[in-house]
Design a protein around this motif. Structure first.
Motif, short mmCIF file in Angstrom:
data_model
loop_
_atom_site.label_atom_id
_atom_site.label_comp_id
_atom_site.label_asym_id
_atom_site.label_seq_id
_atom_site.Cartn_x
_atom_site.Cartn_y
_atom_site.Cartn_z
N GLU A 134 0.84 -1.20 0.00
CA GLU A 134 0.00 0.00 0.00
C GLU A 134 0.87 1.24 0.00
OE1 GLU A 134 -3.85 1.84 2.33
OE2 GLU A 134 -2.54 0.45 3.38
N LEU A 135 0.47 2.22 -0.81
CA LEU A 135 1.15 3.52 -0.87
C LEU A 135 0.11 4.61 -0.65
CD1 LEU A 135 3.51 5.46 -1.50
CD2 LEU A 135 2.86 5.26 -3.92
N THR A 136 0.36 5.45 0.34
CA THR A 136 -0.51 6.60 0.60
C THR A 136 0.34 7.86 0.54
OG1 THR A 136 -1.95 5.29 2.03
CG2 THR A 136 -2.12 7.68 2.20
N SER A 137 -0.13 8.82 -0.24
CA SER A 137 0.59 10.08 -0.39
C SER A 137 -0.40 11.23 -0.19
CB SER A 137 1.24 10.18 -1.77
OG SER A 137 1.95 11.40 -1.92
N VAL A 138 -0.08 12.13 0.74
CA VAL A 138 -0.94 13.26 1.07
C VAL A 138 -0.09 14.52 1.11
CG1 VAL A 138 -2.59 14.20 2.73
CG2 VAL A 138 -2.34 11.73 2.51
N GLY A 139 -0.63 15.62 0.59
CA GLY A 139 0.15 16.84 0.66
C GLY A 139 -0.50 17.99 -0.07
N PRO A 140 0.13 19.17 -0.03
CA PRO A 140 -0.39 20.35 -0.72
C PRO A 140 0.17 20.45 -2.13
CG PRO A 140 1.43 20.97 0.69
CD PRO A 140 1.28 19.48 0.83
N LEU A 141 -0.56 21.16 -2.99
CA LEU A 141 -0.09 21.54 -4.31
C LEU A 141 -0.25 23.06 -4.40
CD1 LEU A 141 -1.67 18.84 -6.67
CD2 LEU A 141 0.75 19.11 -6.09
N PHE A 189 -4.20 24.18 -3.52
CA PHE A 189 -4.55 22.83 -3.94
C PHE A 189 -4.00 21.81 -2.94
CE2 PHE A 189 -4.86 25.19 -7.86
CZ PHE A 189 -5.94 24.62 -8.51
N GLY A 190 -4.68 20.69 -2.85
CA GLY A 190 -4.21 19.59 -2.03
C GLY A 190 -4.56 18.28 -2.69
N TYR A 191 -3.84 17.22 -2.34
CA TYR A 191 -4.07 15.92 -2.97
C TYR A 191 -3.98 14.81 -1.95
CZ TYR A 191 0.98 15.15 -2.66
OH TYR A 191 2.25 14.99 -2.19
N VAL A 192 -4.69 13.73 -2.24
CA VAL A 192 -4.59 12.48 -1.50
C VAL A 192 -4.58 11.35 -2.52
CG1 VAL A 192 -5.64 10.94 0.19
CG2 VAL A 192 -5.86 13.41 0.48
N ILE A 193 -3.58 10.48 -2.46
CA ILE A 193 -3.47 9.34 -3.37
C ILE A 193 -3.27 8.08 -2.55
CG2 ILE A 193 -2.13 8.27 -5.22
CD1 ILE A 193 -1.36 11.06 -6.16
N ASN A 214 -6.93 -1.47 -5.08
CA ASN A 214 -7.61 -0.24 -4.70
C ASN A 214 -6.84 0.95 -5.27
OD1 ASN A 214 -9.28 -1.85 -2.92
ND2 ASN A 214 -7.58 -1.81 -1.47
N ALA A 215 -7.54 1.81 -5.98
CA ALA A 215 -6.93 3.03 -6.49
C ALA A 215 -7.84 4.20 -6.11
CB ALA A 215 -6.75 2.96 -8.00
N TYR A 216 -7.29 5.16 -5.39
CA TYR A 216 -8.09 6.28 -4.87
C TYR A 216 -7.29 7.57 -5.03
CZ TYR A 216 -10.26 9.37 -1.39
OH TYR A 216 -10.86 10.43 -0.76
N GLY A 217 -7.98 8.59 -5.50
CA GLY A 217 -7.34 9.90 -5.62
C GLY A 217 -8.32 11.01 -5.31
N LYS A 218 -7.86 12.03 -4.63
CA LYS A 218 -8.70 13.18 -4.29
C LYS A 218 -7.90 14.46 -4.48
CE LYS A 218 -10.28 14.62 0.02
NZ LYS A 218 -11.08 14.48 1.25
#
Length: 497
Positions: free
Chosen positions: A234-241, A245-249, A278-282
């Protein structure tokens, strides 16, 4: 549940203004104001402690020689603000604000359970996780042998609400994940007394808040392996752009050669492999303090082999070792007395047969649950919140087989492979939803709309692989059996041939 967060508040100082104070408004991560928050000021020259409800005002004139003008501070998780003294420019004054969400009031009609991120880690999450691991411990939830969950006797009638956007109905009886637990920040499992924006299903509401963006990039990678070629990652990546902007993968997967309880225990991995991804992006965009746009994409495919019977040890000789129709025959082909309804009927003679694994039975089940949401939340005023959402959803469940071909015009008397099934179930939704809520004193006024266009296709085919299987099918559901005639004979199971 109490959640603490540290925020610094900002109010401009003006020597010529009258002294009143600062009012703090605490909002949720999604931008909506909290209904039940307290604010505690615990630093600066302020006499401690000072605790007030979100929305109340506090006089900060005692912090400095100058006087304050009235200001309203809208605080969000992650904000950093400073109370600055501007006239005279002597020093900056920092105030740490702790906003704690209070428990639901007893008068709140909703009944249920709240699970935090920490709870989700305890009850099960991570790669290959399913939200059923979290909900099955709630009061009123019963899980059947197939893993489907029933709330107060209902048949899996559960509504999913993700970040305030209700998802359309999914296939009843599905097994795969709709929302992966590792992408959830918190979940409210509501079991009764639903607010008007909920509904559609009658058993339970899963009100889900997914992970929000972080102030700085955070990456989390986990890998594991075990017996039966079991692997997961599992790989989870969270942070600002940039600044707005912000992202969650989240990417995860798991596979195993022993994915489910085996049909018979001697061989755990007899056509018993399974995998899920599972593939999730926000992606979030917050152009100002009042508006927030969110794009969410989620796809969760799952594949499972239907385990084969491999035969039981000799100790099961008197009840059948798992060969033939329904496993009622022994390895030497005999039918024990305990499995014979009509001695002398068709199929009662000894008949050595290969077990399902040896015969090459190959039945598979695949599932996919995927959705995309685009939402706009606006804090129209201090007491009014608006929400507009567009949802695309696809839910599918297919059963396929690659069993050895059978001549249906000359069926064998018995076979360890009972049927050759094929089933296809797919449903597609396009849903537009909108709502507006206003708080007036102790009352909330809400209005909204929901437009849902759906289409679905279901197709089923079942083919008997032996005469005993055909007889049983006809006796149970004649409309599923092909057109034929009754020979007047009765088979070993007591069914007309």
């Amino acid at each position: 549940m109490r959640r603490s967060l540290s925020i610094l508040a900002l109010a401009a100082v003006c020597a010529s203004a009258s002294a009143v104070g600062v009012r703090f408004i605490v909002v949720n991560p999604d931008g909506s104001p909290t209904k039940d928050a307290v604010v505690t000021l615990d630093r600066g020259n302020l006499e401690l402690p000072v605790t007030l409800k979100g929305g109340d005002a506090v006089d900060l004139a005692s912090l400095q020689p100058s006087k304050l003008y009235t200001a309203t501070v809208l605080m969000k998780v992650g904000d950093i603000r400073v109370i600055q003294q501007q006239d005279p420019p002597v020093r900056d004054i920092f105030i740490t604000v702790h906003a704690a969400r209070l428990k639901r009031a007893q008068s709140d009609p909703s009944a249920g359970t709240t699970r935090t991120k920490e709870d989700i880690g305890k009850f099960g999450g991570g790669s290959g996780g399913d939200i059923k691991q979290i909900t099955k411990t709630s009061a009123g939830v019963a899980e059947d042998s197939s893993g489907q969950q029933h709330v107060r006797g209902e048949h899996t009638e559960i509504t999913y609400v993700v970040d305030g956007i209700p998802l359309p109905d999914t296939l009843s009886g599905r097994q795969g994940a709709i929302v992966v637990p590792s992408t959830i920040q918190s979940i409210d499992i509501l079991l009764g007394g639903y607010a008007p924006e909920f509904g559609g299903q009658t058993a339970a509401i899963l009100d889900i808040t997914t992970l929000g963006r972080a102030k700085k990039a955070i990456n989390d990678l986990s890998l594991s392996a075990g017996s039966y070629r079991t692997t997961s990652g599992e790989l989870t990546s969270v942070g600002p752009l940039a600044s707005k902007f912000g992202y969650v993968i989240n990417l995860a997967g798991e596979r195993s050669d022993a994915a489910s309880e085996p049909q018979q225990p001697d061989v755990q991995d007899a056509h018993n492999a399974g995998s899920d991804q599972n593939a999730y992006g926000k992606l979030t965009w917050q152009p100002n303090n009042r508006d927030r746009l969110t794009l969410t994409l989620s796809m969760n495919p799952e594949r499972l082999q239907i385990g084969n019977r491999t035969g039981l040890p000799l100790s099961f000789y008197q009840s059948g070792q798992g060969y033939g129709f329904l496993g009622q025959r022994n390895a030497d082909g005999s039918r024990p007395d305990a499995t014979i309804t009509n001695p002398g009927g068709l199929g009662s003679a000894p008949m050595p047969l290969p077990n399902q694994q040896q015969a090459g039975m190959d039945i598979n089940q695949t599932e996919t649950n995927e959705f995309a949401t685009l939402s706009w939340r606006s804090q129209i005023s201090e007491r009014t919140t608006g929400l507009l959402g567009l949802v695309f959803l696809h839910s599918g469940q297919n059963v396929t087989n690659r069993n050895p071909a059978v001549d249906v015009t000359a069926l064998p008397t018995d076979s360890s492979i009972e049927y050759n099934p094929t089933a296809t179930r797919n449903v597609h939704h396009v849903q537009l939803t909108g709502s507006i809520a206003q708080k007036q004193g102790s009352h909330s006024f809400k209005a909204g709309f929901l437009l849902d266009q759906q289409s679905g296709v279901e197709s089923y085919r079942i083919e008997a692989a032996s005469q005993l299987a055909l007889d049983a099918l006809f006796a149970t559901a004649p409309n599923l059996a092909p057109t034929g005639f009754d020979s007047g004979a009765v088979d070993v199971n007591g069914n007309p041939v």
